[in-house]
Design a protein around this motif. Structure first.
Motif, PDB file in Angstrom:
ATOM      1  N   THR A 104      -8.401   3.466  12.743  1.00  9.58           N
ATOM      2  CA  THR A 104      -7.265   3.396  12.810  1.00  9.58           C
ATOM      3  C   THR A 104      -6.244   3.270  14.200  1.00  9.58           C
ATOM      4  O   THR A 104      -7.280   3.808  15.568  1.00  9.58           O
ATOM      5  CB  THR A 104      -6.624   4.513  11.906  1.00  9.58           C
ATOM      6  OG1 THR A 104      -6.608   5.616  12.971  1.00  9.58           O
ATOM      7  CG2 THR A 104      -7.453   5.034  10.880  1.00  9.58           C
ATOM      8  N   SER A 105      -5.176   2.958  13.752  1.00 11.51           N
ATOM      9  CA  SER A 105      -4.111   3.132  15.356  1.00 11.51           C
ATOM     10  C   SER A 105      -3.983   4.039  16.155  1.00 11.51           C
ATOM     11  O   SER A 105      -3.305   4.386  16.732  1.00 11.51           O
ATOM     12  CB  SER A 105      -3.665   1.585  15.752  1.00 11.51           C
ATOM     13  OG  SER A 105      -4.121   0.353  14.611  1.00 11.51           O
ATOM     14  N   ALA A 106      -4.037   5.017  14.889  1.00  9.69           N
ATOM     15  CA  ALA A 106      -3.437   6.301  15.451  1.00  9.69           C
ATOM     16  C   ALA A 106      -3.740   6.757  16.575  1.00  9.69           C
ATOM     17  O   ALA A 106      -4.644   7.150  17.372  1.00  9.69           O
ATOM     18  CB  ALA A 106      -3.998   8.143  14.334  1.00  9.69           C
ATOM     19  N   ARG A 130     -10.397  -2.893  13.037  1.00  7.28           N
ATOM     20  CA  ARG A 130      -8.858  -2.780  13.215  1.00  7.28           C
ATOM     21  C   ARG A 130      -7.840  -3.678  13.152  1.00  7.28           C
ATOM     22  O   ARG A 130      -7.744  -4.070  12.017  1.00  7.28           O
ATOM     23  CB  ARG A 130      -9.119  -2.999  15.065  1.00  7.28           C
ATOM     24  CG  ARG A 130     -10.185  -3.017  15.813  1.00  7.28           C
ATOM     25  CD  ARG A 130     -10.241  -3.265  16.838  1.00  7.28           C
ATOM     26  NE  ARG A 130     -11.046  -3.326  17.488  1.00  7.28           N
ATOM     27  CZ  ARG A 130     -11.960  -2.093  18.227  1.00  7.28           C
ATOM     28  NH1 ARG A 130     -10.293  -0.528  17.782  1.00  7.28           N
ATOM     29  NH2 ARG A 130     -12.590  -2.162  18.947  1.00  7.28           N
ATOM     30  N   PHE A 131      -6.845  -2.459  12.966  1.00  4.81           N
ATOM     31  CA  PHE A 131      -5.345  -3.569  12.527  1.00  4.81           C
ATOM     32  C   PHE A 131      -3.854  -4.391  12.581  1.00  4.81           C
ATOM     33  O   PHE A 131      -4.089  -3.461  14.268  1.00  4.81           O
ATOM     34  CB  PHE A 131      -5.217  -1.317  11.443  1.00  4.81           C
ATOM     35  CG  PHE A 131      -5.924  -1.341  10.749  1.00  4.81           C
ATOM     36  CD1 PHE A 131      -6.297  -1.541   9.050  1.00  4.81           C
ATOM     37  CD2 PHE A 131      -7.053  -0.512  11.020  1.00  4.81           C
ATOM     38  CE1 PHE A 131      -7.229  -0.932   8.540  1.00  4.81           C
ATOM     39  CE2 PHE A 131      -7.234   0.092   9.818  1.00  4.81           C
ATOM     40  CZ  PHE A 131      -7.558  -0.495   8.764  1.00  4.81           C
ATOM     41  N   SER A 155      -2.699   2.217   1.606  1.00  5.63           N
ATOM     42  CA  SER A 155      -2.733   2.037   2.966  1.00  5.63           C
ATOM     43  C   SER A 155      -3.699   0.751   3.212  1.00  5.63           C
ATOM     44  O   SER A 155      -4.343   0.672   2.859  1.00  5.63           O
ATOM     45  CB  SER A 155      -2.259   2.212   3.682  1.00  5.63           C
ATOM     46  OG  SER A 155      -3.894   2.962   4.357  1.00  5.63           O
ATOM     47  N   GLY A 213      -5.417   0.747   5.757  1.00  7.54           N
ATOM     48  CA  GLY A 213      -6.352   1.865   6.398  1.00  7.54           C
ATOM     49  C   GLY A 213      -7.687   1.930   4.880  1.00  7.54           C
ATOM     50  O   GLY A 213      -8.462   1.884   4.598  1.00  7.54           O
ATOM     51  N   TYR A 222      -8.854   8.701  10.814  1.00  7.91           N
ATOM     52  CA  TYR A 222      -8.388   8.150   9.533  1.00  7.91           C
ATOM     53  C   TYR A 222      -7.277   9.119   8.890  1.00  7.91           C
ATOM     54  O   TYR A 222      -6.663   9.761   8.755  1.00  7.91           O
ATOM     55  CB  TYR A 222      -8.513   7.486   8.282  1.00  7.91           C
ATOM     56  CG  TYR A 222      -8.735   7.060   6.853  1.00  7.91           C
ATOM     57  CD1 TYR A 222      -7.007   5.896   6.876  1.00  7.91           C
ATOM     58  CD2 TYR A 222      -8.578   7.336   5.694  1.00  7.91           C
ATOM     59  CE1 TYR A 222      -7.017   5.675   6.080  1.00  7.91           C
ATOM     60  CE2 TYR A 222      -8.409   7.123   4.185  1.00  7.91           C
ATOM     61  CZ  TYR A 222      -7.724   6.511   3.922  1.00  7.91           C
ATOM     62  OH  TYR A 222      -6.817   6.444   3.026  1.00  7.91           O
ATOM     63  N   HIS A 276       1.058   5.428  16.872  1.00 12.71           N
ATOM     64  CA  HIS A 276       0.439   4.869  17.313  1.00 12.71           C
ATOM     65  C   HIS A 276       0.075   4.895  18.778  1.00 12.71           C
ATOM     66  O   HIS A 276       0.489   4.943  19.261  1.00 12.71           O
ATOM     67  CB  HIS A 276       0.454   3.396  17.300  1.00 12.71           C
ATOM     68  CG  HIS A 276       0.737   2.313  15.917  1.00 12.71           C
ATOM     69  ND1 HIS A 276       2.041   1.787  15.321  1.00 12.71           N
ATOM     70  CD2 HIS A 276       0.199   2.088  14.425  1.00 12.71           C
ATOM     71  CE1 HIS A 276       2.043   1.937  13.676  1.00 12.71           C
ATOM     72  NE2 HIS A 276       0.807   2.327  13.798  1.00 12.71           N
ATOM     73  N   CYS A 282       2.827   8.290   9.440  1.00 10.62           N
ATOM     74  CA  CYS A 282       2.067   7.155   9.547  1.00 10.62           C
ATOM     75  C   CYS A 282       1.327   7.731   9.586  1.00 10.62           C
ATOM     76  O   CYS A 282       0.020   7.163   8.444  1.00 10.62           O
ATOM     77  CB  CYS A 282       2.291   6.901  11.406  1.00 10.62           C
ATOM     78  SG  CYS A 282       3.363   6.490  11.630  1.00 10.62           S
ATOM     79  N   THR A 283       0.587   9.013   9.541  1.00 14.45           N
ATOM     80  CA  THR A 283      -0.535  10.057   8.848  1.00 14.45           C
ATOM     81  C   THR A 283      -0.180  10.472   7.393  1.00 14.45           C
ATOM     82  O   THR A 283      -1.470  10.899   6.858  1.00 14.45           O
ATOM     83  CB  THR A 283      -0.467  11.409  10.046  1.00 14.45           C
ATOM     84  OG1 THR A 283      -0.823  10.327  11.320  1.00 14.45           O
ATOM     85  CG2 THR A 283      -2.167  11.646   9.802  1.00 14.45           C
ATOM     86  N   LYS A 336      -6.044   9.770   1.365  1.00 17.54           N
ATOM     87  CA  LYS A 336      -7.193  10.509   1.945  1.00 17.54           C
ATOM     88  C   LYS A 336      -7.766  11.715   1.382  1.00 17.54           C
ATOM     89  O   LYS A 336      -8.682  11.895   1.868  1.00 17.54           O
ATOM     90  CB  LYS A 336      -6.332  11.106   3.553  1.00 17.54           C
ATOM     91  CG  LYS A 336      -6.174   9.717   4.965  1.00 17.54           C
ATOM     92  CD  LYS A 336      -4.981  10.850   5.220  1.00 17.54           C
ATOM     93  CE  LYS A 336      -4.604   9.454   6.473  1.00 17.54           C
ATOM     94  NZ  LYS A 336      -4.473   9.336   7.789  1.00 17.54           N
TER      95      LYS A 336
END
Ligand code: C5P
Length: 306
Positions: free
Chosen positions: A100-102, A122-123, A222, A224, A243, A254, A264-265, A276
């Motif tokens: 994830t781009s977290a 990747r996203f 999502s 994800g 994630y 991000h 976002c999370t 999740k």
């Protein structure tokens, strides 16, 4: 922070979210933009193996193949890649990474580990240059514009109405992905590029709702979650990074931009918190990897006997 502790244990509820996120959730519930009417039952499976088998049995990766209207009429059967997404690697990849781009991936030093996988998902065109230490080593993949996306498979999706009316969807997608898709296919016919079938997206949603006591947001899962499922179908083992957040958990949305929002999370539009929780139940990795690396390890569907 306490939401994250509960996520690690697999016990979350919307009531643990901030009032702002709870309000956003409620607003999405009452808007019900995609006119979701859930007719299924709820059988909340706590056992990871059972969740795994339910996903394997009740959802199947499906892409637009151009055989259904309106796409058939538009000649999409010749536009889409000849090779089906499900047979991407002939058989399957051994181990795969979903990144994830977290923001929490920053300072993780996971780059080498991530790059050791046979395939990496990747996203949203997340950049890699400059972040090699945390997300991957780029030297092998130096793209110039002409070879841009070489060896990369693209997958796109867009929410359709819950009842999946392809005509309505084609006329008014959330984001107009159809025009750029056609252009890209014509320009780069050799690059595999797929659009996920909305039936598949809503199959995943149904399974998340069936396995959650609370009413989840009536919006698609999502990217994800969709990506994790896709890789479980393509790989023998899937390693998912940040994630479910690690100890590095941050509101930084991000790693590549200065934008802070817990949504976002934890989710506002997407039923992210519940997705999740489902992924947490299937984790076969250690608690240490979860907390230190933000890593969840999942078996690929081909390796589980249901
Ligand atoms: O934000 P973006 O769509 O690029 O992220 C891709 C996926 O990564 C999201 O759909 C979500 O599942 C996950 N993600 C996350 N926490 C973040 C950012 C992204 O779980 N802070």
């Amino acid at each position: 922070k306490s939401v994250i502790h509960n996520l690690w244990r697999g016990e979350v509820s919307a009531t643990m979210l901030s009032p702002r996120l709870q309000k956003a959730m409620k607003d999405y519930m009452s808007a019900n933009k995609h006119r979701v009417a859930y007719g299924g039952r709820r059988r909340v499976r706590q056992n990871g193996q059972e969740v795994l088998c339910e996903l394997k049995r009740h959802a199947r990766v499906r892409v637009l193949d151009g055989t259904e209207p309106p796409f058939s009429r538009l000649g999409w059967n010749k536009l889409v890649p000849a090779q089906p997404l499900e047979q991407l690697n002939g058989a399957s990849f051994r181990t795969c990474a979903v990144v994830t781009s977290a923001g929490a991936i920053l300072n993780s030093s996971l780059g080498k580990e991530i790059d050791s996988h046979e395939a990496v998902l990747r996203f949203n065109a997340a950049p890699t240059g400059g972040y090699e230490n945390d997300i991957l080593a780029t030297p092998k993949h130096h793209f110039n514009t002409s070879s841009l996306y070489k060896d990369i498979t693209l997958v796109a999706w867009d929410p359709a109405p819950y009842t999946v009316n392809l005509h309505k969807w084609y006329k008014s997608p959330d984001y107009n992905l159809f025009t750029p898709y056609v252009e890209h296919r014509l320009h780069y016919p050799k690059q595999p590029f797929y659009i996920l079938h909305p039936k598949f997206i809503w199959q995943l949603w149904d399974i998340i709702q069936a396995n959650t006591q609370e009413n989840i947001q009536p919006n698609p899962p999502s990217s994800g979650f969709i990506g994790i499922f896709l890789m479980m179908a393509l790989c023998e083992e899937v390693h998912v990074y940040e994630y479910i957040p690690s100890l590095r958990q941050t509101d930084l949305c991000h790693y590549h931009e200065q934008y802070y929002d817990a949504a976002c999370t934890l989710g506002a539009y997407h039923p992210l918190l519940y997705e999740k929780m489902l992924i947490q139940r299937m984790n076969i990795g250690s608690q240490q990897d979860l907390k230190r690396k933000g890593k969840v390890t999942l078996p690929g569907f081909s390796t589980v006997n249901c």
